[in-house]
Structure formats: structure tokens, C-alpha cells
Design a protein around this motif. Structure first.
Motif, short mmCIF file in Angstrom:
data_model
loop_
_atom_site.label_atom_id
_atom_site.label_comp_id
_atom_site.label_asym_id
_atom_site.label_seq_id
_atom_site.Cartn_x
_atom_site.Cartn_y
_atom_site.Cartn_z
N PRO A 125 0.83 -1.20 0.00
CA PRO A 125 0.00 0.00 0.00
C PRO A 125 0.88 1.26 0.00
CG PRO A 125 -0.65 -1.53 1.75
CD PRO A 125 0.65 -2.00 1.21
N ALA A 126 0.39 2.31 -0.65
CA ALA A 126 1.14 3.56 -0.72
C ALA A 126 0.16 4.71 -0.91
CB ALA A 126 2.15 3.53 -1.86
N VAL A 127 0.68 5.92 -0.73
CA VAL A 127 -0.16 7.11 -0.94
C VAL A 127 0.69 8.18 -1.62
CG1 VAL A 127 0.37 8.11 1.33
CG2 VAL A 127 -1.76 8.74 0.17
N ILE A 128 0.05 8.94 -2.51
CA ILE A 128 0.67 10.08 -3.16
C ILE A 128 -0.03 11.33 -2.65
CG2 ILE A 128 1.20 11.22 -5.36
CD1 ILE A 128 0.86 8.50 -6.72
N TYR A 129 0.75 12.30 -2.16
CA TYR A 129 0.14 13.52 -1.62
C TYR A 129 0.98 14.72 -2.03
CZ TYR A 129 3.80 13.48 1.95
OH TYR A 129 5.02 13.50 2.59
N GLY A 130 0.49 15.92 -1.67
CA GLY A 130 1.25 17.13 -1.94
C GLY A 130 0.80 17.87 -3.19
N ASP A 131 1.46 19.00 -3.45
CA ASP A 131 1.20 19.87 -4.60
C ASP A 131 -0.24 20.41 -4.57
OD1 ASP A 131 2.09 21.23 -6.84
OD2 ASP A 131 1.40 19.67 -8.23
N LYS A 132 -0.79 20.56 -3.36
CA LYS A 132 -2.13 21.12 -3.15
C LYS A 132 -3.21 20.33 -3.89
CE LYS A 132 -0.24 25.76 -2.47
NZ LYS A 132 -0.24 27.19 -2.92
N LYS A 133 -3.01 19.01 -4.00
CA LYS A 133 -4.00 18.14 -4.64
C LYS A 133 -4.42 17.05 -3.67
CE LYS A 133 -2.06 18.89 -9.26
NZ LYS A 133 -1.43 18.27 -10.45
N GLU A 134 -5.56 16.44 -3.97
CA GLU A 134 -6.08 15.39 -3.10
C GLU A 134 -5.12 14.18 -3.10
OE1 GLU A 134 -8.85 15.02 -1.10
OE2 GLU A 134 -8.98 17.20 -1.34
N PRO A 135 -4.91 13.56 -1.93
CA PRO A 135 -4.08 12.36 -1.88
C PRO A 135 -4.69 11.23 -2.71
CG PRO A 135 -4.47 13.25 0.32
CD PRO A 135 -5.40 13.97 -0.60
N ILE A 136 -3.83 10.40 -3.26
CA ILE A 136 -4.27 9.24 -4.04
C ILE A 136 -3.74 7.98 -3.37
CG2 ILE A 136 -4.22 8.10 -6.28
CD1 ILE A 136 -3.60 10.79 -7.54
N SER A 137 -4.63 7.06 -3.05
CA SER A 137 -4.22 5.79 -2.45
C SER A 137 -3.91 4.80 -3.57
CB SER A 137 -5.34 5.23 -1.57
OG SER A 137 -5.57 6.08 -0.47
N ILE A 138 -2.72 4.22 -3.51
CA ILE A 138 -2.28 3.29 -4.55
C ILE A 138 -1.64 2.06 -3.92
CG2 ILE A 138 -1.86 5.14 -6.23
CD1 ILE A 138 1.17 4.83 -5.57
N SER A 139 -1.30 1.09 -4.75
CA SER A 139 -0.46 -0.03 -4.32
C SER A 139 0.59 -0.28 -5.40
CB SER A 139 -1.29 -1.30 -4.10
OG SER A 139 -1.78 -1.82 -5.32
N VAL A 140 1.77 -0.76 -4.98
CA VAL A 140 2.86 -1.02 -5.92
C VAL A 140 3.35 -2.45 -5.73
CG1 VAL A 140 3.56 1.40 -5.98
CG2 VAL A 140 4.62 -0.14 -4.32
N ASN A 141 3.98 -2.97 -6.75
CA ASN A 141 4.51 -4.33 -6.69
C ASN A 141 5.67 -4.41 -5.71
OD1 ASN A 141 6.62 -6.44 -7.76
ND2 ASN A 141 4.62 -7.10 -8.54
N GLU A 142 5.61 -5.35 -4.76
CA GLU A 142 6.64 -5.42 -3.71
C GLU A 142 8.01 -5.73 -4.28
OE1 GLU A 142 7.70 -7.89 0.41
OE2 GLU A 142 5.71 -8.10 -0.52
N ARG A 143 8.10 -6.64 -5.23
CA ARG A 143 9.41 -7.00 -5.79
C ARG A 143 10.03 -5.82 -6.53
NH1 ARG A 143 9.01 -13.15 -8.31
NH2 ARG A 143 8.66 -14.25 -6.33
N GLU A 144 9.19 -5.11 -7.27
CA GLU A 144 9.68 -3.94 -8.02
C GLU A 144 10.16 -2.86 -7.04
OE1 GLU A 144 8.06 -1.06 -11.64
OE2 GLU A 144 6.74 -2.59 -10.76
N LEU A 145 9.40 -2.67 -5.96
CA LEU A 145 9.79 -1.70 -4.95
C LEU A 145 11.08 -2.12 -4.26
CD1 LEU A 145 9.22 0.79 -3.16
CD2 LEU A 145 7.82 -0.72 -1.71
N ALA A 146 11.20 -3.40 -3.90
CA ALA A 146 12.40 -3.90 -3.22
C ALA A 146 13.63 -3.72 -4.09
CB ALA A 146 12.22 -5.37 -2.86
#
Length: 210
Positions: free
Chosen positions: A30-51
Motif C-alpha cells: 500500500p502507498a499514498v501520493i500527496y502534496g502539490d495542493k492536490k487530493e491524496p491518491i491511495s495506490i499499491s505497488v509491486n513489492e518486488r519492483e519496490l524492493a
């Protein structure tokens, strides 16, 4: 300059611990994108790709393009990664949304070079690192991989201050009210003992003359 990384993502509709556990069982983080005066976006990313990206050693000071979220590509800077206390698996990531040429704060690692050109280290002195990284204010498109600290000419007892470090063009340190120390060259134990014994002998001689 740090490489730009690309990470695919999927938008999350469900929140909560149950939904997060389900994602992790499916190999996603699980992850979240926030900032730049915009609404946060809840996302998920591939664990292996992230690792794999975490393993590069410069994930936290690299621009990461998030693909597939919010019907497009989002330029971000990783701000925080939470890890499992036992397994060290990534549990959650915070991404900060940035413009292409936004001015941002980012921690950049310091790398110490030319130890062989330091008189103090050649004499057996010890390099004591005070700061392993430094917080820079820099253009988001110009984040350096690392900052090189040249040890040439430094002797025992001397400190290396940030003013002696060459920063990338356009970058400045977040701490601007003092010339802070990044490392010192301290005397080796043997040299300290010898100096201590010499000082004690001089003191004793002075006492006898008195």
C-alpha cells in the motif's frame, strides 16, 4: 544526478488494515501520493519492483514516476517507507508529488574521498564522520546521487566544515545559519598516549625544578 525511476501502480479503492493485509498477501505494498495542493491518491505497488528500487541505495533521493495511477504519470519523491520490524518487508510508502522543476528538500549522502592525500590520515589519524548525509534545497530535476567530500590536505585535529564541500550548481544546504561540521580527523590512540605521557613528563620536570 540521480536516475529517474519508474514504478507501476494501481489505484486502491479500499482502505483499512484488512485491505492492506490482503494487498500484502498478493505481493503488493500500500502507498499514498500527496502534496502539490492536490487530493491524496491511495495506490499499491509491486513489492518486488519496490524492493529492487530500495536496493539501489538512492531510492529516497530519486524522482520516481508513478505510472498507472490517476490515469497518467505522476512525478514524485519518496518521503517515507515503513518496514516490518522483524522481516524488513516494506509495509507502506509515502510519495510526495512534485513539479518537474520544483524546489525541494532532499537528504543526499556524503562520500569521503582522497584519504591517501590527507596528512592526518597518513599519520594514523581516524576519520570521524559527523554527518553521513546533508539536507539540500535543490531543483527536483537536479538531485545529485551523492556529495563528494575531498579530504586532501586535512591534518590531525582539523574539522571539515560544509563550507569546504563543493555543492552542485544551484543547490544549497537547508541549514544556512552556521558552518556545520561534517567530519573530523582525530588522533590515533597511540599518538594520544604518547602526547599524554610527554605532557605528564613535562609537568613532573616543572615540579622538580620548583
Amino acid at each position: 544526478m540521480s536516475d529517474q525511476l519508474t514504478l507501476s501502480a494501481e489505484t486502491r479503492d479500499r482502505a483499512g488494515k484488512g485491505a492492506s493485509r490482503y494487498l500484502r498477501r498478493e505481493g503488493r505494498v500500500p502507498a499514498v501520493i500527496y502534496g502539490d495542493k492536490k487530493e491524496p491518491i491511495s495506490i499499491s505497488v509491486n513489492e518486488r519492483e519496490l524492493a529492487r528500487m530500495l536496493g539501489t541505495g538512492h531510492f529516497m533521493n530519486s524522482i520516481v514516476m508513478i505510472e498507472g495511477a490517476d490515469k497518467g504519470s505522476i512525478r514524485t519523491l519518496p518521503k517515507d517507507v515503513q518496514f516490518h520490524p522483524v522481516t524488513d518487508r516494506p509495509l507502506h510508502v509515502d510519495f510526495f508529488r512534485v513539479g518537474e522543476h520544483s524546489t525541494i528538500h532532499v537528504n543526499v549522502p556524503l562520500v569521503f574521498e582522497n584519504e591517501e592525500a590527507s596528512p592526518g590520515l597518513k599519520r594514523g589519524g581516524v576519520l570521524s564522520i559527523v554527518r553521513h548525509d546533508v539536507e539540500l534545497i535543490v531543483d527536483a530535476a537536479e538531485i545529485p546521487d551523492q556529495i563528494t567530500v575531498d579530504l586532501t590536505g586535512f591534518d590531525v585535529g582539523e574539522s571539515i566544515h560544509i563550507s569546504a564541500v563543493t555543492l552542485p550548481k544551484g543547490a544549497k544546504t537547508a541549514i544556512d545559519d552556521r558552518d556545520f561540521t561534517v567530519a573530523t580527523i582525530t588522533a590515533p590512540s597511540a599518538l594520544k598516549s604518547a602526547e599524554g605521557e610527554a605532557a605528564a613528563a613535562e609537568e613532573a620536570e616543572g615540579g622538580e625544578e620548583a
